[in-house]
Scaffold this motif. Structure first.
Motif, PDB file in Angstrom:
ATOM      1  N   PRO A  88       0.838  -1.204   0.000  1.00 47.57           N
ATOM      2  CA  PRO A  88       0.000   0.000   0.000  1.00 47.57           C
ATOM      3  C   PRO A  88       0.869   1.248   0.000  1.00 47.57           C
ATOM      4  O   PRO A  88       1.966   1.252   0.569  1.00 47.57           O
ATOM      5  CB  PRO A  88      -0.788  -0.101   1.305  1.00 47.57           C
TER       6      PRO A  88
ATOM      7  N   ARG B 208       0.695   5.938  -0.393  1.00 51.16           N
ATOM      8  CA  ARG B 208      -0.098   7.097   0.035  1.00 51.16           C
ATOM      9  C   ARG B 208      -1.507   7.129  -0.539  1.00 51.16           C
ATOM     10  O   ARG B 208      -2.474   7.361   0.175  1.00 51.16           O
ATOM     11  CB  ARG B 208       0.649   8.396  -0.357  1.00 51.16           C
TER      12      ARG B 208
ATOM     13  N   HIS C 165      -4.524   2.100  -1.709  1.00 52.35           N
ATOM     14  CA  HIS C 165      -4.679   1.127  -0.623  1.00 52.35           C
ATOM     15  C   HIS C 165      -5.307  -0.143  -1.171  1.00 52.35           C
ATOM     16  O   HIS C 165      -6.527  -0.232  -1.286  1.00 52.35           O
ATOM     17  CB  HIS C 165      -5.566   1.713   0.482  1.00 52.35           C
TER      18      HIS C 165
ATOM     19  N   GLU D 217      -6.015  -2.881   0.069  1.00 48.21           N
ATOM     20  CA  GLU D 217      -6.956  -3.572   0.949  1.00 48.21           C
ATOM     21  C   GLU D 217      -8.401  -3.130   0.703  1.00 48.21           C
ATOM     22  O   GLU D 217      -9.332  -3.882   0.979  1.00 48.21           O
ATOM     23  CB  GLU D 217      -6.560  -3.395   2.420  1.00 48.21           C
ATOM     24  N   ALA D 218      -8.605  -1.931   0.171  1.00 45.37           N
ATOM     25  CA  ALA D 218      -9.965  -1.471  -0.117  1.00 45.37           C
ATOM     26  C   ALA D 218     -10.572  -2.195  -1.317  1.00 45.37           C
ATOM     27  O   ALA D 218     -11.766  -2.068  -1.577  1.00 45.37           O
ATOM     28  CB  ALA D 218      -9.979   0.044  -0.344  1.00 45.37           C
TER      29      ALA D 218
ATOM     30  N   ALA E 106     -12.018  -7.216  -1.668  1.00 41.36           N
ATOM     31  CA  ALA E 106     -13.324  -7.852  -1.864  1.00 41.36           C
ATOM     32  C   ALA E 106     -13.901  -7.539  -3.238  1.00 41.36           C
ATOM     33  O   ALA E 106     -14.482  -8.401  -3.894  1.00 41.36           O
ATOM     34  CB  ALA E 106     -14.307  -7.395  -0.777  1.00 41.36           C
ATOM     35  N   PHE E 107     -13.719  -6.299  -3.680  1.00 44.88           N
ATOM     36  CA  PHE E 107     -14.370  -5.870  -4.916  1.00 44.88           C
ATOM     37  C   PHE E 107     -13.815  -6.574  -6.152  1.00 44.88           C
ATOM     38  O   PHE E 107     -14.579  -7.007  -7.031  1.00 44.88           O
ATOM     39  CB  PHE E 107     -14.242  -4.351  -5.083  1.00 44.88           C
TER      40      PHE E 107
ATOM     41  N   ALA F 149     -15.066 -10.062  -6.670  1.00 44.17           N
ATOM     42  CA  ALA F 149     -16.522 -10.025  -6.845  1.00 44.17           C
ATOM     43  C   ALA F 149     -16.894  -9.520  -8.234  1.00 44.17           C
ATOM     44  O   ALA F 149     -17.858  -9.986  -8.845  1.00 44.17           O
ATOM     45  CB  ALA F 149     -17.165  -9.132  -5.782  1.00 44.17           C
TER      46      ALA F 149
ATOM     47  N   HIS G 141     -16.729   3.296 -16.650  1.00 46.73           N
ATOM     48  CA  HIS G 141     -17.552   3.817 -15.560  1.00 46.73           C
ATOM     49  C   HIS G 141     -17.166   5.216 -15.103  1.00 46.73           C
ATOM     50  O   HIS G 141     -17.948   5.875 -14.427  1.00 46.73           O
ATOM     51  CB  HIS G 141     -17.487   2.871 -14.352  1.00 46.73           C
TER      52      HIS G 141
ATOM     53  N   ASN H 210      -8.699  16.384  -5.682  1.00 48.60           N
ATOM     54  CA  ASN H 210      -7.666  17.345  -5.290  1.00 48.60           C
ATOM     55  C   ASN H 210      -6.461  16.562  -4.748  1.00 48.60           C
ATOM     56  O   ASN H 210      -6.390  15.332  -4.902  1.00 48.60           O
ATOM     57  CB  ASN H 210      -8.218  18.343  -4.267  1.00 48.60           C
TER      58      ASN H 210
ATOM     59  N   THR I 231      -9.391   5.103  -3.319  1.00 52.96           N
ATOM     60  CA  THR I 231     -10.678   4.729  -2.729  1.00 52.96           C
ATOM     61  C   THR I 231     -11.703   5.828  -2.946  1.00 52.96           C
ATOM     62  O   THR I 231     -12.853   5.561  -3.316  1.00 52.96           O
ATOM     63  CB  THR I 231     -10.487   4.460  -1.224  1.00 52.96           C
TER      64      THR I 231
ATOM     65  N   PHE J 173     -12.687   5.852  -6.627  1.00 51.58           N
ATOM     66  CA  PHE J 173     -13.541   4.713  -6.932  1.00 51.58           C
ATOM     67  C   PHE J 173     -14.995   5.054  -6.607  1.00 51.58           C
ATOM     68  O   PHE J 173     -15.914   4.702  -7.346  1.00 51.58           O
ATOM     69  CB  PHE J 173     -13.074   3.516  -6.113  1.00 51.58           C
ATOM     70  N   HIS J 174     -15.221   5.778  -5.501  1.00 50.58           N
ATOM     71  CA  HIS J 174     -16.587   6.168  -5.133  1.00 50.58           C
ATOM     72  C   HIS J 174     -17.131   7.259  -6.028  1.00 50.58           C
ATOM     73  O   HIS J 174     -18.291   7.235  -6.419  1.00 50.58           O
ATOM     74  CB  HIS J 174     -16.635   6.624  -3.676  1.00 50.58           C
ATOM     75  N   ALA J 175     -16.249   8.227  -6.350  1.00 51.29           N
ATOM     76  CA  ALA J 175     -16.699   9.331  -7.197  1.00 51.29           C
ATOM     77  C   ALA J 175     -16.891   8.854  -8.633  1.00 51.29           C
ATOM     78  O   ALA J 175     -17.650   9.432  -9.395  1.00 51.29           O
ATOM     79  CB  ALA J 175     -15.689  10.463  -7.158  1.00 51.29           C
ATOM     80  N   MET J 176     -16.211   7.780  -8.999  1.00 50.59           N
ATOM     81  CA  MET J 176     -16.183   7.327 -10.402  1.00 50.59           C
ATOM     82  C   MET J 176     -15.895   8.512 -11.319  1.00 50.59           C
ATOM     83  O   MET J 176     -16.512   8.656 -12.380  1.00 50.59           O
ATOM     84  CB  MET J 176     -17.480   6.611 -10.796  1.00 50.59           C
TER      85      MET J 176
END
Lengths: 259, 259, 259, 259
Positions: free
Chosen positions: A105, A107, A110, A112-113, A116-117, A120, A141, A150, A156, A159-162
């Motif tokens: 990992p 800065r 990560h 580890e986030a 799982a994804f 899957a 996506h 920024n 991570t 990934f959420h903001a795509m």
């Protein structure tokens, strides 16, 4: 293929401070620097040091007030074409000392986030096939959006903001690759079709014993990329890092295929 | 001073996986390995690689099922005493290629979170004096508590909890030092007075052109530390990293001053 | 349907402190408390206050040293069956003052982290159909694992881990629902088939002008749930919150269908 | 004291969406609305709902395209002066149902991040004295800076940056107060000396059985504040929340003491 690079930076450092500049094309087997010139208005006492992992070079200097810098280079690229999906994963336990850091990992990335994804979403795919699928998934996506990130935005978050810019796309692919034990790092490059023209960030994955360039934004082709430097993520390969308060006044990057 | 190290690890890997082991004392000018032995029950095809920055060594292996490993060493330490507060900051712009990465943000240590706090708390102190003050501040305000952190805990988190274990103490000092441009990294060490006896994590700061050991937990004295390896933070110098699900069965560390 | 609830808590408060207890079944149209008894060893000066949004009740007390508490109740549930997928979204701009807070971000549930993911994953589905698909997706992809979360784990964290306990499953569904403008909150409940028997956390979504229970863990059926209280997320409806250091000694929950 | 408020908002909603508007002065014992007028260019079907905790009011509407809104009010403030440092903490276990939520963690304010810091920094101070010391500490150490925060910035982030705008100052004081069991919430207000003129965010702490206004930015005096609404943090009392993509075109706030 011959590439012409012309870049110009203008900053102002409030008071005195130190800056680390990493904008020069790296010299290696796949890209030969035919001609290059780095010019600053006032002479600077540069401390020239190597880039991470021996790729390219960086420069430290102390500056105060206005800082303007022009860089011009002609680079011949001869990078063998490769079929990413055909490449196999290198066994983790066989990784060398130089490659091992790139499954850890860092800065902004990560792994580890994504433990799982990745399984899957991508099932049993592995090696270059998996890297291609992950890169395509990001491309499909994500929305390219300057306002979406920024200097604190991690893989991570992106990934959420795509959404995000080249470095965010790269961070997500790096984190996903490391999550399944594929070494991955960021490469800072010049490339002709980046819109708008700017420094560009892409990914290098380590497969079958070598590093391979991949661009999840789809804007740059490995055959046309001029590598500047590499690092674990954007914390390592920023084109400009300042210690002291420095503001951007102007910046242009112009990359052309000239032959 | 002669130090005896005796450590024993027992794990079980569910299915097959890869592990990266970093438990052997490093050989350098200040610590000479008089005798050492690494023993595993079943023979393993070790891929021995160097540690980060050429300090010490690590070992990759593929394992399945039970994994037990014993390490014994006698090490003579002859580390010159130093007065930390007397050491001056190295100018940032003069940092070499090997030291530059250690002022950058890393997985667990984000200097930007301490840009405001360090000057507000410690005023105009600099160099070794500042490092000593920051180390003392951590020592005075923090509670040593195993339950206060886990593998995701950053320096920023530990700063808020004002609690943690050796690696957390170290992360906070590293992030604070980098926030003011002092290169800092984590060193994994053996030391005789660590309670309870275990692998120990301390800090190395780069002042006046050399790395200097500091322990914000106050448990270990630089004169008695046997260095194993170094890295940007705990992500780099874990004594054991596994790819695959591995559970700890038993682990003992015994470090004694024998002469 | 008649449900019997028997719960027993034993704690020790170090020094003196305050605790907020929320373990009693709420009385409403769909669940009638036939009999109930709350018993503590030593008499306590309870400050009994209502639950969030007028659902159920909570109790404040100052305690020192050992605290043991038993609660027994018989509750008749008569909750009309509903077909979640048939329910339509309530228009956002028509939400009342009591419902509006439940589309806002809260401590553990940040809808903004799911703005991009929900449409990308679930396309054009809406209302109860979408809630059912999101709940099924969580059920299919997540692993029930006590070790995967702690008191700081957010919906975003759990989404990455794809693992957690009932409150984590609930947080993810709440955050996803709010991301598309569907009000969602956490309900703390007793339910007979929860394994292992414990306090249980589920979700309430607001569709067609009413709150509807959904359990993404699949362990509890809305027809058999006894509601204790509701809140924006677990920060509001913990069964026990202490101000002062309090340790758990023992806790049992026993919920049975008796008629 | 009579205050005149004049505010004007202009937005454009891309496609159709819903907005929640909270810009009207609240009516209560300490501030009497002498005259008020809310005007929009095209008539809107407002759904007027109460504010959080019954303070003030909010309005929902569905809009498409341009949205312009003017609000004018004359408000007479008669708020009894209070000496914050003289006020005592209300016992936690005596808190009512309406006040209890304000010691819980919320979206932007995580008291747990300040459990260690507050006693370490402020020692044994309590009640209004402690609130005053914490507010002064924030005022002394923080820099007012628009560029230092965005919609995702928490109290913990702002504490590290030691910079931000009024809502960030308020979040830090709220989180610190809750960390020692003092209920605290955000109040959105109009005040004449806010520079630049804008909606302003301050803190309310609950001491001796009542809510008291405190402004850690030092810009507004409780005697001159016109309260708009309250909430757990900025997630609850934004002056404008939109569901759908809405861009700001223009916004002015003008607050004057006229008698």
């Amino acid at each position: 293929m011959r590439i012409s690079i012309q870049t110009h930076l203008q900053y102002v450092m409030h008071g005195n401070g130190s800056l680390l500049l990493q904008i020069e094309a790296a010299q290696d087997d796949t890209q030969v620097i035919v001609q290059s010139n780095l010019h600053t208005k006032q002479p600077l006492a540069w401390n020239v040091i190597g880039g991470e992992d021996g790729v390219g070079q960086r420069r430290w200097a102390e500056v105060g007030g206005n800082f303007a810098c022009s860089y011009h280079a002609l680079v011949d690229i001869d990078r063998p074409s490769m079929q990413l999906p055909s490449l196999k994963t290198s066994p983790i336990a066989a990784l060398s000392e130089n490659v091992t850091p790139y499954i850890m990992p860092s800065r902004y990335c990560h792994p580890e986030a994504f433990f799982a994804f990745v399984p899957a979403q991508f099932g049993d795919a592995s090696g270059g096939t998996l890297v291609q699928q992950m890169s395509d998934w990001i491309y499909d996506h994500f929305t390219y959006d300057n306002a979406a990130s920024n200097g604190a935005t991690t893989a991570t978050d992106s990934f959420h903001a795509m959404a995000g810019v080249c470095r965010d796309y790269a961070h997500v692919l790096i984190a996903m690759a490391r999550a399944v034990g594929i070494p991955a790092r960021m490469a800072s490059v010049y490339a002709p079709n980046v819109k708008p023209q700017d420094f560009h960030a892409v990914v290098e994955v380590y497969l079958e014993g070598a590093w391979h360039l991949v661009d999840p934004t789809g804007m740059a082709d490995p055959d046309q990329m001029v590598r500047i430097g590499v690092g674990r993520d954007a914390a390592d390969v920023s084109f400009m890092t300042s210690y002291g308060q420095m503001d951007l006044l102007a910046q242009t990057v112009d990359v052309q295929v000239i032959a």
